[in-house]
Design an enzyme around this catalytic site. Structure first.
Site, PDB file in Angstrom:
ATOM      1  N   SER A 132      -9.116  -5.504  -9.626  1.00 35.50           N
ATOM      2  CA  SER A 132     -10.529  -5.309  -9.357  1.00 35.50           C
ATOM      3  C   SER A 132     -11.173  -4.899 -10.674  1.00 35.50           C
ATOM      4  CB  SER A 132     -10.706  -4.206  -8.304  1.00 35.50           C
ATOM      5  OG  SER A 132     -12.036  -4.127  -7.877  1.00 35.50           O
ATOM      6  N   ARG A 186       1.926  -4.669  -6.655  1.00 39.60           N
ATOM      7  CA  ARG A 186       1.475  -5.874  -5.959  1.00 39.60           C
ATOM      8  C   ARG A 186       1.900  -7.136  -6.712  1.00 39.60           C
ATOM      9  NH1 ARG A 186      -4.299  -4.420  -2.933  1.00 39.60           N
ATOM     10  NH2 ARG A 186      -3.396  -2.706  -1.725  1.00 39.60           N
ATOM     11  N   ARG A 224       0.844  -1.193   0.000  1.00 43.16           N
ATOM     12  CA  ARG A 224       0.000   0.000   0.000  1.00 43.16           C
ATOM     13  C   ARG A 224       0.874   1.236   0.000  1.00 43.16           C
ATOM     14  NH1 ARG A 224      -5.366   0.216   1.103  1.00 43.16           N
ATOM     15  NH2 ARG A 224      -5.295  -1.923   1.850  1.00 43.16           N
TER      16      ARG A 224
END
Length: 447
Positions: A374, A413, A299
């Site tokens: 996503s 990521r 993050r």
RNA sequence: GGAGAGUUGGCUGAGUGGUCGAAAGCGUCGCACUCGAAAUGCGAAGUGCCGGCAACGGUACCGAGGGUUCGAAUCCCUCACUCUCCUCCA
């Protein structure tokens, strides 16, 4: 230095909410089906609002009707004045002017009332998220998400796999150097590590353009208020964004810059579908996530991502969501990273989404699946805000397009996933075969 | 950073303070001609909102927001954007 970062003072456009009257929810649908609208809100964990909205809408329309009647009389009288003047009937003209003057003194108050009422209604609507599609499971939070499938088998380690934050600094993922100049949630990549991150981005965008049919785009990284409003980062999530001194916003995802490519456009049916991809940095303030994922590279305030955006006809958006998700999955498969596919429940979806799949990659160091992509369909929700429409073959009327977006994938990521899944007992990391052509001969990260 | 020119419907592009929701062309749709198509001819057609079962009526919209006026696409102001020239810069 130090000028307040508001658009107005820097000559940028006023806040989008003031400039756009386009509703984000179709008021007629709410009027016609208040109960199903409230049911949709309930899925999002929100109180019923249709009664309040309908009342505000009725009040607004009453005001409009009244104002329009006054304007009709004014227009009529003005025409008569013109005629009277032409005929030289000055008395008649003066009498009519007096009548119009009376109407005009009453108008400003009514118009103010209308403006207030319109703003109230729009604020109400702008704050509401998109309603979930019928096949979205109901749920309050991530515990309500449904696992659709799994791919790959997590590797068996003959040693205890470590978290990347523990072994990657030795390989060139340097948080301390970044912290000196930039603070927390930044990283300074060196040597082979920087090369690997670059390789991942190149590999992913090559795949999405060559195999998935997306057009490569290089977009602005800063956008104006209207664009941020169009993809719904504004008005609700302004604290998640960084703002420049001249009032622009750093993109938190290239969904913002790609989707807004069609704002205010009337596309022809033959143009659709439009599929765009971009490899860009993304900037996020992470205001709401203090304390979460503070260790490691998961993050960050700044990260690279390959974004996939589609602009489609309404009837094609369901299939496009499946296609898009598949495009993201294929990257993970090519990198041989185990993942699972989740269908998000109503309470866990993003603001503008109608239906969302998350892809979660296996991180052996954390012994957990973590979100890496996503993919969402927004239906016409963003299109309404952007006023993005298309015209069907042989039709004269315009319809809102549907917009979709998804990550294909988040580069940072993916780097984390490779580090943790390909780590070796000696602290080195193998390079996935698919990335070797991009690594300039490097086959292994070594301490 | 400086100077200038622009922004009109799906597109191109006219437009005198009242008869302008707006010429013309392209494109679109319908009809005629044709076996069919092309070409041609005739005709239709902007969008949102309000009222109405409807026919239809009203209202707003000529980049955005203000102003002047009885009345603004047209005049004034502010802003945004586009283009050209100069300057500067990777």
């Amino acid at each position: 230095m130090g000028a307040p970062p508001t658009g107005r003072q820097h000559g940028l456009a006023p806040p989008a909410a003031q400039r756009h009257s386009a509703p984000m929810h179709d008021i007629r649908l709410i009027r016609d089906n208040p109960q199903s609208f409230d049911a949709g809100l309930a899925c999002r964990g929100l109180e019923p609002l249709s009664a309040q909205i309908i009342a505000a809408d009725a009040a607004l329309r009453a005001l409009q009707t009244d104002i329009q009647a006054s304007l009709a009389r004014r227009n009529e009288a003005s025409k008569l004045i013109g005629q009277a003047m032409a005929q030289g009937d000055k008395d008649k003209a003066e009498a009519l002017k007096a009548e119009v003057a009376d109407l005009k003194t009453a108008l400003p108050a009514k118009e103010d009332a209308e403006r207030v009422q319109l703003a109230a209604l729009q604020d109400m609507l702008a704050a509401l998220p998109n309603l979930p599609a019928a096949d979205v499971p109901k749920g309050d939070d991530e515990d309500g998400n449904v696992e659709i499938s799994r791919w790959g088998t997590p590797r068996r380690f003959d040693f205890a796999p470590q978290e990347h934050a523990d072994f990657a600094p030795a390989l060139g993922l340097d948080f301390e150097t970044a912290a000196k100049m930039s603070g927390a949630r930044f990283a300074f990549l060196k040597g082979q590590m920087a090369r690997l991150e670059r390789a991942i981005g190149q590999f992913m965008i090559d795949r999405q353009t060559a195999e998935a049919g997306y057009t490569e785009c290089a977009t602005p990284l800063m956008v104006r208020d209207e664009a941020a409003y169009g993809t719904t980062q504004l008005p609700k999530f302004r604290e998640d964004l960084f703002q420049t001194t001249d009032g622009r916003w750093l993109i938190s995802t290239s969904e913002m810059s790609l989707t807004n490519a069609v704002r205010e456009e009337i596309l022809s049916e033959a143009d659709l579908p439009i599929r765009m991809t971009a490899l860009t940095p993304c900037f996020r303030s992470e205001a709401g996530s203090a304390g979460r994922d503070t260790r490691g590279y998961i993050r960050q305030h700044q990260f690279w991502k390959v974004e996939l955006v589609s602009i489609v006809r309404p009837e094609d958006s369901d299939a496009e969501l499946e296609r898009k998700t598949r495009s993201a999955e294929k990257i993970l498969e090519a990198l041989e990273l185990p993942y699972r596919k989740m269908l998000l429940c109503s309470g866990d979806m993003g603001f503008s989404a109608r239906k969302t799949y998350d892809l979660e990659v296996w991180l052996p160091g954390q012994n957990a699946y973590r979100e890496i992509s996503s993919c969402s369909t927004c239906g016409d929700f963003q299109a309404r805000r952007m006023n993005s429409r298309f015209r069907r073959e042989g039709s004269k009327s315009n319809e809102f397009v549907h917009t979709l977006n998804g990550s294909g994938l988040a580069v940072g990521r993916t780097l984390v996933a490779i580090l943790e899944n390909y780590q070796q007992a000696d602290g080195s990391v193998d390079i996935p075969a698919a990335l070797l052509p991009y690594m300039g001969g490097i086959t292994k990260l070594t301490p």
